[in-house]
Design an enzyme around this catalytic site. Structure first.
Site, PDB file in Angstrom:
ATOM      1  N   ILE A 148     -19.060  16.556   4.948  1.00  0.00           N
ATOM      2  CA  ILE A 148     -18.775  15.404   4.097  1.00  0.00           C
ATOM      3  C   ILE A 148     -19.736  15.377   2.908  1.00  0.00           C
ATOM      4  CG2 ILE A 148     -18.444  12.909   4.030  1.00  0.00           C
ATOM      5  CD1 ILE A 148     -16.562  14.380   5.952  1.00  0.00           C
TER       6      ILE A 148
ATOM      7  N   ASP B 225     -27.454   5.388  -2.300  1.00  0.00           N
ATOM      8  CA  ASP B 225     -28.216   6.531  -1.823  1.00  0.00           C
ATOM      9  C   ASP B 225     -27.885   7.802  -2.597  1.00  0.00           C
ATOM     10  OD1 ASP B 225     -29.452   5.066   0.179  1.00  0.00           O
ATOM     11  OD2 ASP B 225     -27.803   5.356   1.563  1.00  0.00           O
TER      12      ASP B 225
ATOM     13  N   ASP C 160     -23.088   9.930   8.727  1.00  0.00           N
ATOM     14  CA  ASP C 160     -24.218   9.002   8.768  1.00  0.00           C
ATOM     15  C   ASP C 160     -25.098   9.201  10.001  1.00  0.00           C
ATOM     16  OD1 ASP C 160     -23.584   7.852   6.375  1.00  0.00           O
ATOM     17  OD2 ASP C 160     -22.937   5.929   7.179  1.00  0.00           O
TER      18      ASP C 160
ATOM     19  N   ASP D 141     -13.330   8.741  -8.255  1.00  0.00           N
ATOM     20  CA  ASP D 141     -12.066   9.058  -8.910  1.00  0.00           C
ATOM     21  C   ASP D 141     -10.863   8.633  -8.072  1.00  0.00           C
ATOM     22  OD1 ASP D 141     -13.146  11.169  -7.246  1.00  0.00           O
ATOM     23  OD2 ASP D 141     -11.418  12.377  -7.812  1.00  0.00           O
ATOM     24  N   GLN D 142     -10.982   8.686  -6.747  1.00  0.00           N
ATOM     25  CA  GLN D 142      -9.845   8.280  -5.920  1.00  0.00           C
ATOM     26  C   GLN D 142      -9.618   6.768  -5.964  1.00  0.00           C
ATOM     27  OE1 GLN D 142      -8.558  10.873  -2.558  1.00  0.00           O
ATOM     28  NE2 GLN D 142     -10.762  10.916  -2.176  1.00  0.00           N
TER      29      GLN D 142
ATOM     30  N   ARG E  43     -24.498   1.095  -3.405  1.00  0.00           N
ATOM     31  CA  ARG E  43     -23.225   1.720  -3.750  1.00  0.00           C
ATOM     32  C   ARG E  43     -22.038   0.830  -3.371  1.00  0.00           C
ATOM     33  NH1 ARG E  43     -21.311   6.239  -5.657  1.00  0.00           N
ATOM     34  NH2 ARG E  43     -19.266   6.972  -5.040  1.00  0.00           N
TER      35      ARG E  43
ATOM     36  N   LYS F 164     -22.914  -2.427   9.321  1.00  0.00           N
ATOM     37  CA  LYS F 164     -23.245  -2.460   7.898  1.00  0.00           C
ATOM     38  C   LYS F 164     -22.047  -2.046   7.057  1.00  0.00           C
ATOM     39  CE  LYS F 164     -25.721   0.210   4.400  1.00  0.00           C
ATOM     40  NZ  LYS F 164     -24.501   0.781   3.789  1.00  0.00           N
ATOM     41  N   ASN F 165     -21.359  -0.970   7.464  1.00  0.00           N
ATOM     42  CA  ASN F 165     -20.283  -0.441   6.635  1.00  0.00           C
ATOM     43  C   ASN F 165     -19.041  -1.329   6.633  1.00  0.00           C
ATOM     44  OD1 ASN F 165     -21.848   1.743   5.831  1.00  0.00           O
ATOM     45  ND2 ASN F 165     -21.103   3.076   7.454  1.00  0.00           N
TER      46      ASN F 165
END
EC number: 2.5.1.7
Length: 424
Positions: A330, A116, A307, A124-125, A92, A22-23
């Protein structure tokens, strides 16, 4: 909205095949618009996020077709179009269109991303990276407007304050067509970043160092897809089924796995007493004996993935003695599943963002709610363990991240169905 109905307490056994990551998928689909020729992605998971991204492609007149596990995308007639906030807020990963549109058109207008609710996840990065490449970034009317200078984007050295996967991917997409060399220092090292770099390199990009903390990109004029790209297996889906197999499995073989992507996770699971045999691309999880507790601390890859902290929680509840500890470095606010597990009888609590877990002999079915993807996976495993009926509201979140989950669970012998939630 969807509900997942589970009648639990049944040992599961058999085979399960892991889908594409998925990612990776949610970055590769936006990245496809960088190509001047049609793109073919193979091994695409059947998840709701793919459908949502295809809807966003259609907003730009990009035609896409998804059949079985093959997704074809034709960006030849793409038009620059602002992406609406409504659809953007459904996931997202839509923020990857910022980097992709910037790389293709030199500008982007994208609504603020949703997804989520697992605590602060600022972009910001990403913005810092775009600005280093010469872009001007403004926040206007809940939209992010990004424009490059008249002469186009230019290469730059960008140091990330933390190794953000999203920022690393977005900067790669924006910089592949920028003039000169871009260096990303303290880059994220996840396998999905290597997958994205491989996809782009096969289209003519020049990206070196993916998978290390320093990535170098030499800008090229344009990209053209020439061969299909097969997405890597989903290590998070694999880890979820390993946890399921350890909790309630009577011998489960999990296919289409890259074992090294799961090294940190497997080390913890085996430390608990789960017995696993590995072959070239599959893992066989034996019926679990007496499990023992462990302590887990999430970190960036190759550490224990954030995750997977929720999907592994039911496995810890299955231990016979001791106290389990999970510290999510995280996303420390990723604790929405805890109260839901307590409704099912779990002996679990949170103190100062530290999750404390005690052995729980029995869970009982009840009505719970999946606040996000991985919390939903956790509750799904708990429901399969529990006596009686478990009803998971907001099961749409599970469908956003888990490929053909109802079909796969039923093949293992689970009594599970997904249905539309009744009107309240």
């Amino acid at each position: 909205m969807k509900q997942m109905i589970i009648h639990g307490g049944k040992p599961l056994q058999g085979d399960v095949w892991i889908g594409g990551a998925k990612n990776s998928t949610v970055a590769l689909i936006p990245a496809s618009i960088l190509s001047r020729t049609p793109v073919t992605l193979e091994g695409v998971p059947k998840i709701a996020d793919v459908d949502n991204l295809m809807d966003l492609l259609s907003e730009m007149d990009v035609v896409s077709d998804f059949h079985n596990t093959t997704l074809r995308i034709n960006p030849e007639h793409i038009k620059m179009s602002p992406l609406p906030s409504g659809k953007i807020k459904s996931l997202r990963a839509s923020y990857y269109f910022m980097g992709a549109l910037l790389g293709r058109f030199g500008k982007a207008v994208v609504g603020f991303p949703g997804g989520d609710d697992i605590g602060p996840r600022p972009i910001d990065q990403h913005i810092k990276g775009f600005e280093a490449l010469g872009a001007c970034v403004k926040n206007e009317n809940d939209q992010i407007k990004i424009t490059s200078p008249a002469e186009g984007l230019h290469g730059a050295t960008i140091h990330l304050a933390m190794p953000s996967v999203g920022a690393t991917m977005n900067i790669i997409m924006a910089s592949v067509t920028a003039k000169g060399q871009t260096i990303i220092d303290n880059a994220a090292k996840e396998p999905e970043i290597i997958d994205l770099a491989t996809f782009l390199n096969n289209m003519g990009a020049i990206i070196r160092g993916a998978g290390t903390d320093s990535i170098r990109i030499e800008g090229v004029k344009q990209l053209q897809a020439k061969t299909p790209h097969t997405i890597i297996p989903d290590r998070i889906e694999a880890g979820t089924y390993i946890s399921l197999a350890g909790c309630i499995g009577n011998g489960i073989c999990i296919h289409n796995i890259i074992e090294e992507h799961l090294d940190s996770y497997l080390a913890k699971v085996e430390e608990m007493g789960v017995v696993i045999d590995a072959t070239e691309d599959s893992l066989y999880v034996y019926p679990a004996g007496d499990l023992k507790m462990t302590q887990i601390r999430t970190s960036s890859y190759p550490g224990f993935a954030t995750d997977l902290q929720q999907p592994v929680t039911p496995l810890l509840l299955s231990a016979k003695s001791g106290e389990g500890v999970i510290i999510d470095q995280i996303y420390p606010k990723r604790i929405g599943h805890i109260e839901q597990l307590r409704k099912m009888g779990a002996d679990i609590k949170v103190e100062d963002n530290i999750i404390l877990i005690h052995p729980t002999a029995k869970l009982h079915g009840t009505k719970v709610s999946a606040g996000e993807i991985r919390a939903g996976a956790c509750l799904m495993i708990a429901g399969l363990m529990a006596d009686g009926e478990t009803v998971i509201d907001n099961a749409d979140n599970i469908l956003r991240g888990y490929d053909r989950v109802q079909e796969k669970l039923r093949l293992l012998g689970a009594d599970v169905k997904i249905q539309d939630a009744p009107n309240e």
